[in-house]
Design a protein around this motif. Structure first.
Motif, PDB file in Angstrom:
ATOM      1  N   THR A  62      -5.122  14.940 -10.773  1.00  0.00           N
ATOM      2  CA  THR A  62      -4.333  14.388  -9.675  1.00  0.00           C
ATOM      3  C   THR A  62      -4.852  12.995  -9.334  1.00  0.00           C
ATOM      4  O   THR A  62      -6.045  12.807  -9.134  1.00  0.00           O
ATOM      5  N   GLU A  63      -3.937  12.039  -9.261  1.00  0.00           N
ATOM      6  CA  GLU A  63      -4.288  10.668  -8.899  1.00  0.00           C
ATOM      7  C   GLU A  63      -3.479  10.269  -7.678  1.00  0.00           C
ATOM      8  O   GLU A  63      -2.253  10.397  -7.662  1.00  0.00           O
ATOM      9  N   THR A  64      -4.159   9.800  -6.649  1.00  0.00           N
ATOM     10  CA  THR A  64      -3.513   9.414  -5.404  1.00  0.00           C
ATOM     11  C   THR A  64      -3.733   7.932  -5.150  1.00  0.00           C
ATOM     12  O   THR A  64      -4.844   7.437  -5.296  1.00  0.00           O
ATOM     13  N   GLN A  65      -2.662   7.239  -4.800  1.00  0.00           N
ATOM     14  CA  GLN A  65      -2.736   5.825  -4.452  1.00  0.00           C
ATOM     15  C   GLN A  65      -2.055   5.620  -3.107  1.00  0.00           C
ATOM     16  O   GLN A  65      -0.937   6.090  -2.898  1.00  0.00           O
ATOM     17  N   SER A  66      -2.725   4.928  -2.214  1.00  0.00           N
ATOM     18  CA  SER A  66      -2.151   4.602  -0.914  1.00  0.00           C
ATOM     19  C   SER A  66      -1.937   3.103  -0.836  1.00  0.00           C
ATOM     20  O   SER A  66      -2.635   2.336  -1.507  1.00  0.00           O
ATOM     21  N   GLY A  67      -0.995   2.703  -0.009  1.00  0.00           N
ATOM     22  CA  GLY A  67      -0.740   1.282   0.124  1.00  0.00           C
ATOM     23  C   GLY A  67       0.152   0.971   1.307  1.00  0.00           C
ATOM     24  O   GLY A  67       0.556   1.862   2.054  1.00  0.00           O
ATOM     25  N   THR A  68       0.441  -0.304   1.464  1.00  0.00           N
ATOM     26  CA  THR A  68       1.337  -0.762   2.518  1.00  0.00           C
ATOM     27  C   THR A  68       2.374  -1.707   1.924  1.00  0.00           C
ATOM     28  O   THR A  68       2.123  -2.389   0.932  1.00  0.00           O
ATOM     29  N   LEU A  69       3.517  -1.733   2.547  1.00  0.00           N
ATOM     30  CA  LEU A  69       4.607  -2.626   2.165  1.00  0.00           C
ATOM     31  C   LEU A  69       5.024  -3.375   3.415  1.00  0.00           C
ATOM     32  O   LEU A  69       5.280  -2.752   4.457  1.00  0.00           O
ATOM     33  N   GLN A  70       5.059  -4.698   3.345  1.00  0.00           N
ATOM     34  CA  GLN A  70       5.489  -5.516   4.472  1.00  0.00           C
ATOM     35  C   GLN A  70       6.647  -6.401   4.028  1.00  0.00           C
ATOM     36  O   GLN A  70       6.585  -7.031   2.968  1.00  0.00           O
ATOM     37  N   LEU A  71       7.688  -6.437   4.841  1.00  0.00           N
ATOM     38  CA  LEU A  71       8.871  -7.244   4.552  1.00  0.00           C
ATOM     39  C   LEU A  71       9.110  -8.206   5.705  1.00  0.00           C
ATOM     40  O   LEU A  71       9.031  -7.820   6.869  1.00  0.00           O
ATOM     41  N   LYS A  72       9.398  -9.454   5.389  1.00  0.00           N
ATOM     42  CA  LYS A  72       9.794 -10.439   6.399  1.00  0.00           C
ATOM     43  C   LYS A  72      10.791 -11.379   5.748  1.00  0.00           C
ATOM     44  O   LYS A  72      10.438 -12.160   4.869  1.00  0.00           O
ATOM     45  N   GLY A  73      12.037 -11.254   6.146  1.00  0.00           N
ATOM     46  CA  GLY A  73      13.091 -12.049   5.526  1.00  0.00           C
ATOM     47  C   GLY A  73      13.251 -11.658   4.069  1.00  0.00           C
ATOM     48  O   GLY A  73      13.467 -10.504   3.747  1.00  0.00           O
TER      49      GLY A  73
END
Length: 87
Positions: A62-73
């Motif tokens: 099992t491989e787990t990856q966490s992250g964030t996504l930010q959108l502006k325009g």
């Protein structure tokens, strides 16, 4: 005997027409798109989990990856495992 006759009949009645499903999906997507357009920025945190069955071993990897996504325009920033991608 009756069960064999009822199963295909029940299956036919349980299926929704494709046009009806497509109309519902389009309605949901239109609502989400309209609400999303009112935001100036969007930030989402996500976790991706991948499970892989090893061929010679009976256990799963099992491989787990966490992250964030930010959108502006029209700009995007994706952060995955201490690495940032700007688009």
């Amino acid at each position: 005997m009756y069960c064999l006759l009822l199963l295909p009949t029940a299956y036919c009645f349980a299926q929704m027409p494709k046009e009806e499903i497509d109309a519902k999906a389009k309605g949901i997507l239109d609502e989400v798109a309209a609400k999303t357009k009112t935001y100036t920025t969007i930030k989402a945190e996500f976790t991706s989990v991948m499970e892989k069955q090893e061929t010679n071993i009976k256990s799963k990897v099992t491989e787990t990856q966490s992250g964030t996504l930010q959108l502006k325009g029209t700009k995007y920033k994706i952060g995955i495992q201490r690495t940032n991608y700007f688009l």
